[in-house]
Structure formats: C-alpha cells, structure tokens
Design a protein around this motif. Structure first.
Motif, PDB file in Angstrom:
ATOM      1  N   LEU A 134       0.829  -1.211   0.000  1.00  0.00           N
ATOM      2  CA  LEU A 134       0.000   0.000   0.000  1.00  0.00           C
ATOM      3  C   LEU A 134       0.864   1.262   0.000  1.00  0.00           C
ATOM      4  O   LEU A 134       0.513   2.259  -0.643  1.00  0.00           O
ATOM      5  CB  LEU A 134      -0.955  -0.002   1.199  1.00  0.00           C
ATOM      6  CG  LEU A 134      -2.119  -0.983   1.097  1.00  0.00           C
ATOM      7  CD1 LEU A 134      -2.887  -1.047   2.407  1.00  0.00           C
ATOM      8  CD2 LEU A 134      -3.044  -0.632  -0.050  1.00  0.00           C
ATOM      9  N   GLU A 135       2.000   1.220   0.693  1.00  0.00           N
ATOM     10  CA  GLU A 135       2.918   2.366   0.673  1.00  0.00           C
ATOM     11  C   GLU A 135       3.477   2.582  -0.730  1.00  0.00           C
ATOM     12  O   GLU A 135       3.561   3.722  -1.206  1.00  0.00           O
ATOM     13  CB  GLU A 135       4.053   2.160   1.670  1.00  0.00           C
ATOM     14  CG  GLU A 135       3.624   2.303   3.116  1.00  0.00           C
ATOM     15  CD  GLU A 135       4.716   1.931   4.102  1.00  0.00           C
ATOM     16  OE1 GLU A 135       5.834   1.548   3.681  1.00  0.00           O
ATOM     17  OE2 GLU A 135       4.451   2.028   5.310  1.00  0.00           O
ATOM     18  N   GLU A 158       0.778   4.123  -2.858  1.00  0.00           N
ATOM     19  CA  GLU A 158       0.603   5.548  -2.561  1.00  0.00           C
ATOM     20  C   GLU A 158       1.725   6.377  -3.182  1.00  0.00           C
ATOM     21  O   GLU A 158       1.470   7.459  -3.724  1.00  0.00           O
ATOM     22  CB  GLU A 158       0.548   5.768  -1.053  1.00  0.00           C
ATOM     23  CG  GLU A 158      -0.750   5.286  -0.418  1.00  0.00           C
ATOM     24  CD  GLU A 158      -0.732   5.379   1.100  1.00  0.00           C
ATOM     25  OE1 GLU A 158       0.206   5.985   1.668  1.00  0.00           O
ATOM     26  OE2 GLU A 158      -1.663   4.845   1.718  1.00  0.00           O
ATOM     27  N   ASP A 159       2.957   5.871  -3.098  1.00  0.00           N
ATOM     28  CA  ASP A 159       4.083   6.582  -3.714  1.00  0.00           C
ATOM     29  C   ASP A 159       3.895   6.703  -5.222  1.00  0.00           C
ATOM     30  O   ASP A 159       4.134   7.763  -5.813  1.00  0.00           O
ATOM     31  CB  ASP A 159       5.410   5.871  -3.411  1.00  0.00           C
ATOM     32  CG  ASP A 159       5.819   5.967  -1.950  1.00  0.00           C
ATOM     33  OD1 ASP A 159       5.245   6.808  -1.219  1.00  0.00           O
ATOM     34  OD2 ASP A 159       6.713   5.200  -1.539  1.00  0.00           O
ATOM     35  N   GLN A 188       1.062   6.560  -6.860  1.00  0.00           N
ATOM     36  CA  GLN A 188      -0.059   7.462  -7.119  1.00  0.00           C
ATOM     37  C   GLN A 188       0.377   8.919  -6.996  1.00  0.00           C
ATOM     38  O   GLN A 188      -0.021   9.766  -7.806  1.00  0.00           O
ATOM     39  CB  GLN A 188      -1.222   7.166  -6.160  1.00  0.00           C
ATOM     40  CG  GLN A 188      -1.944   5.876  -6.479  1.00  0.00           C
ATOM     41  CD  GLN A 188      -2.948   5.497  -5.409  1.00  0.00           C
ATOM     42  OE1 GLN A 188      -2.695   5.668  -4.226  1.00  0.00           O
ATOM     43  NE2 GLN A 188      -4.089   4.974  -5.833  1.00  0.00           N
ATOM     44  N   ALA A 189       1.221   9.216  -6.007  1.00  0.00           N
ATOM     45  CA  ALA A 189       1.722  10.582  -5.844  1.00  0.00           C
ATOM     46  C   ALA A 189       2.599  10.978  -7.032  1.00  0.00           C
ATOM     47  O   ALA A 189       2.504  12.110  -7.535  1.00  0.00           O
ATOM     48  CB  ALA A 189       2.503  10.702  -4.536  1.00  0.00           C
ATOM     49  N   LEU A 224      -5.486   3.330  -8.342  1.00  0.00           N
ATOM     50  CA  LEU A 224      -6.534   3.636  -7.374  1.00  0.00           C
ATOM     51  C   LEU A 224      -7.444   2.429  -7.166  1.00  0.00           C
ATOM     52  O   LEU A 224      -7.786   2.087  -6.032  1.00  0.00           O
ATOM     53  CB  LEU A 224      -7.346   4.850  -7.837  1.00  0.00           C
ATOM     54  CG  LEU A 224      -8.487   5.273  -6.917  1.00  0.00           C
ATOM     55  CD1 LEU A 224      -7.959   5.673  -5.547  1.00  0.00           C
ATOM     56  CD2 LEU A 224      -9.257   6.418  -7.539  1.00  0.00           C
ATOM     57  N   SER A 236      -5.624  -0.216  -5.110  1.00  0.00           N
ATOM     58  CA  SER A 236      -5.551   0.221  -3.719  1.00  0.00           C
ATOM     59  C   SER A 236      -6.894   0.020  -3.013  1.00  0.00           C
ATOM     60  O   SER A 236      -6.943  -0.490  -1.891  1.00  0.00           O
ATOM     61  CB  SER A 236      -5.144   1.690  -3.679  1.00  0.00           C
ATOM     62  OG  SER A 236      -5.064   2.147  -2.373  1.00  0.00           O
ATOM     63  N   GLU A 237      -7.978   0.386  -3.670  1.00  0.00           N
ATOM     64  CA  GLU A 237      -9.308   0.226  -3.075  1.00  0.00           C
ATOM     65  C   GLU A 237      -9.649  -1.238  -2.853  1.00  0.00           C
ATOM     66  O   GLU A 237     -10.224  -1.604  -1.822  1.00  0.00           O
ATOM     67  CB  GLU A 237     -10.365   0.890  -3.954  1.00  0.00           C
ATOM     68  CG  GLU A 237     -10.304   2.397  -3.935  1.00  0.00           C
ATOM     69  CD  GLU A 237     -11.242   3.047  -4.940  1.00  0.00           C
ATOM     70  OE1 GLU A 237     -11.794   2.344  -5.810  1.00  0.00           O
ATOM     71  OE2 GLU A 237     -11.404   4.275  -4.866  1.00  0.00           O
ATOM     72  N   GLU A 247      -7.615  -2.518   0.163  1.00  0.00           N
ATOM     73  CA  GLU A 247      -8.161  -1.987   1.414  1.00  0.00           C
ATOM     74  C   GLU A 247      -9.485  -2.656   1.773  1.00  0.00           C
ATOM     75  O   GLU A 247      -9.739  -2.981   2.936  1.00  0.00           O
ATOM     76  CB  GLU A 247      -8.316  -0.475   1.323  1.00  0.00           C
ATOM     77  CG  GLU A 247      -6.979   0.246   1.356  1.00  0.00           C
ATOM     78  CD  GLU A 247      -7.084   1.738   1.100  1.00  0.00           C
ATOM     79  OE1 GLU A 247      -8.215   2.251   0.993  1.00  0.00           O
ATOM     80  OE2 GLU A 247      -6.027   2.385   1.011  1.00  0.00           O
TER      81      GLU A 247
END
Length: 100
Positions: free
Chosen positions: A20-21, A24-25, A27-28, A54, A57-58, A61
């Motif tokens: 997940l990290e 996120e990286d 995605q950023a 996205l 990730s969803e 989660e």
C-alpha cells in the motif's frame, strides 16, 4: 478444482502495508506527472495508470477490511450452536452491515 482445496487465503499484514505504501508513492508520482506541462502525449496513459492504481488500492483496502471482520466473526460462527441460533445471528449481521 485445484482452487477448492487450497484452504483459507489471507493477505499478510506486513507485506500488504509495504504494498500500500508503494501504491501511494506511485499514485503521488503519477499525480505530480499529470500536473506537469510536459506530460503532453502521455497524459491519457498516465491518467489510465492512476485510475488502475486507485482501483488496486481500493480492492486491497476492502479485502483487508473484510478479512479483519472475518477474523472476528470466525470465532462466533465456529461455536457449537444450533442452526436456528446461527441463522438469527447471520440475519443480525446482515442488518448491521446494511445499516452502515
């Protein structure tokens, strides 16, 4: 038929946090790229990848949420109870989940 015999499938928390990290990286990074004035011909592809990341990730989660609920509920459903009691508990659970 092989998948039927593999047993319980659960995501490893340590590995999933790292995943997940990384998501996120990425995605950023994509968000930063999409705001660049030099993105030009790659804009559609970058936007497509941002949407895919996205979604991944969803899903992860949501999987973790369901897995966490199952871990807590498994002990309830493994208790030796009557069929009628189990049905009643299941209906209460459905009502609880729908009301959220």
């Amino acid at each position: 038929s092989q998948f039927k015999n593999r047993g319980l499938l659960m995501l490893d928390a340590k590995y999933t946090v790292g995943l997940l990290e990384m998501l996120e990286d990425s995605q950023a990074s994509l968000a930063s790229m999409l705001t660049s004035k030099y993105i030009g011909p790659l804009k559609d592809e970058a936007a497509s990848w941002a949407a895919k990341l996205l979604s991944v990730s969803e899903v992860i989660e949501q999987w973790l949420s369901v897995q966490n609920h199952w871990v807590h509920l498994e002990s309830v459903f493994s208790l030796p109870t009557t069929k009628k009691e189990r049905l009643y508990m299941g209906l209460k659970l459905v009502i609880l989940l729908i009301s959220k």
